[in-house]
Enzyme design. Structure first.
Site, short mmCIF file in Angstrom:
data_model
loop_
_atom_site.label_atom_id
_atom_site.label_comp_id
_atom_site.label_asym_id
_atom_site.label_seq_id
_atom_site.Cartn_x
_atom_site.Cartn_y
_atom_site.Cartn_z
N ASP A 97 0.86 -1.18 0.00
CA ASP A 97 0.00 0.00 0.00
C ASP A 97 0.89 1.23 0.00
OD1 ASP A 97 -2.07 1.75 0.13
OD2 ASP A 97 -2.91 1.01 2.00
N ALA A 98 1.25 1.68 -1.19
CA ALA A 98 2.14 2.83 -1.34
C ALA A 98 1.51 3.95 -2.15
CB ALA A 98 3.46 2.39 -2.00
N LYS A 99 0.43 3.66 -2.87
CA LYS A 99 -0.35 4.65 -3.62
C LYS A 99 0.55 5.53 -4.49
CE LYS A 99 -4.11 4.73 -0.24
NZ LYS A 99 -3.51 3.86 0.80
N ARG A 100 1.43 4.89 -5.25
CA ARG A 100 2.35 5.64 -6.11
C ARG A 100 1.64 6.09 -7.38
NH1 ARG A 100 5.04 6.22 -1.73
NH2 ARG A 100 6.94 4.99 -1.43
#
Length: 279
Positions: A97-100
């Site tokens: 979960d890094a939402k890049r």
């Protein structure tokens, strides 16, 4: 060289054998305190190791939130690298979960970090933001295709602020969120038993019948537990697409630590409730 099995196929198999539950690994300061741990790298490492050892051999997906590791710098990232490797060795799929989200070579670098099988942070899937345009995600889409990985694209998030972007109406009369869902359906066309490119759709949003959620891919549904949604809400929110929902729980499970049996029992209860609601 053997072609990697696509993420969607591996996810469907995991959902059918372990149940469709995703548990977040969110070691924020308040949870570390609740566990009696120090808010430092030692506390982070203990929290993460305990969670992985308790759950990685029984839940379908573990979802570490990268920000809570990044805040400790390189030593925090070392803990994250170890957690990813150990979770995958125990049979869990890892969703980073890094939402890049970026453009060009920068998006390519993010893709190499999380979706290249030779990377120490290689994960089975990655959360991404499409709000520089869906096609700006192409380096990540291509890397995921090549590596048998997946993406979860922010589409209909549960935070109130998201509405101003996601529900905005385009020139053709469709909302931005609906456009993202159409892109995902196109990306997953022909995939079986499940496409590898999913959407993030909040379980707290209520009736979503105005949206076509049938993208032939997984729907990551945060909001179960501490945010107020329950597994019983899933059919009403997701309709016919509910079989592809991966409900995500973090605090609802993690607050039962640091005792291993507490974590396992809580995850099992959620998994049973989700299974009953979905089936």
């Amino acid at each position: 060289m053997t072609e990697p099995v696509p993420f969607g196929a591996r996810l469907r198999a995991a959902m059918e054998t372990r149940g469709p539950l995703c548990v977040g690994i969110d070691p924020h300061a308040s949870l570390l305190r609740d566990w009696g741990l120090s808010d430092d790298v030692a506390g982070l490492e203990r929290f993460t190791r305990t969670t992985v050892e308790a759950l990685a051999d029984r839940v379908a997906v573990l979802k570490p939130q990268s920000a809570f590791f990044e805040r400790f710098g390189s030593r925090g990232l070392a803990v994250l690298e170890k957690a990813v490797a150990e979770a995958r060795e125990a049979g869990a799929l890892v969703l980073m979960d890094a939402k890049r989200g970026d453009i060009g070579s920068t998006m390519g670098a993010y893709a190499a970090t999380y979706l290249d099988r030779d990377s120490p942070l290689f994960s089975d899937a990655l959360t991404v933001s499409p709000y520089l345009g869906f096609e700006a995600l192409r380096p990540a889409l291509d890397a995921a295709h090549a590596g048998g990985a997946g993406l979860f694209v922010l589409a209909l998030t549960s935070n109130e602020e998201g509405r101003e972007v996601q529900r905005a109406v385009r020139e053709d009369g469709s909302s931005v969120a609906a456009t993202m869902l159409r892109h995902l359906a196109s990306e997953n066309a022909g995939a079986a038993p499940l496409g590898s490119f999913g959407a993030v759709v909040g379980a707290t949003l209520g009736d979503l019948s105005d949206f076509d959620l049938d993208v032939n891919g997984p729907l990551l549904a945060p909001g179960i537990g501490a945010q107020g949604a329950t597994p019983a809400d899933l059919p009403a929110v997701f309709g016919d697409a509910v079989r592809n929902v991966v409900p995500s729980v973090s605090r609802g499970v993690l607050r039962h630590g640091p005792v291993t049996s507490g974590l396992r029992d809580s995850a099992a209860r959620f998994a049973d409730e989700v299974w009953a609601a979905v089936n």
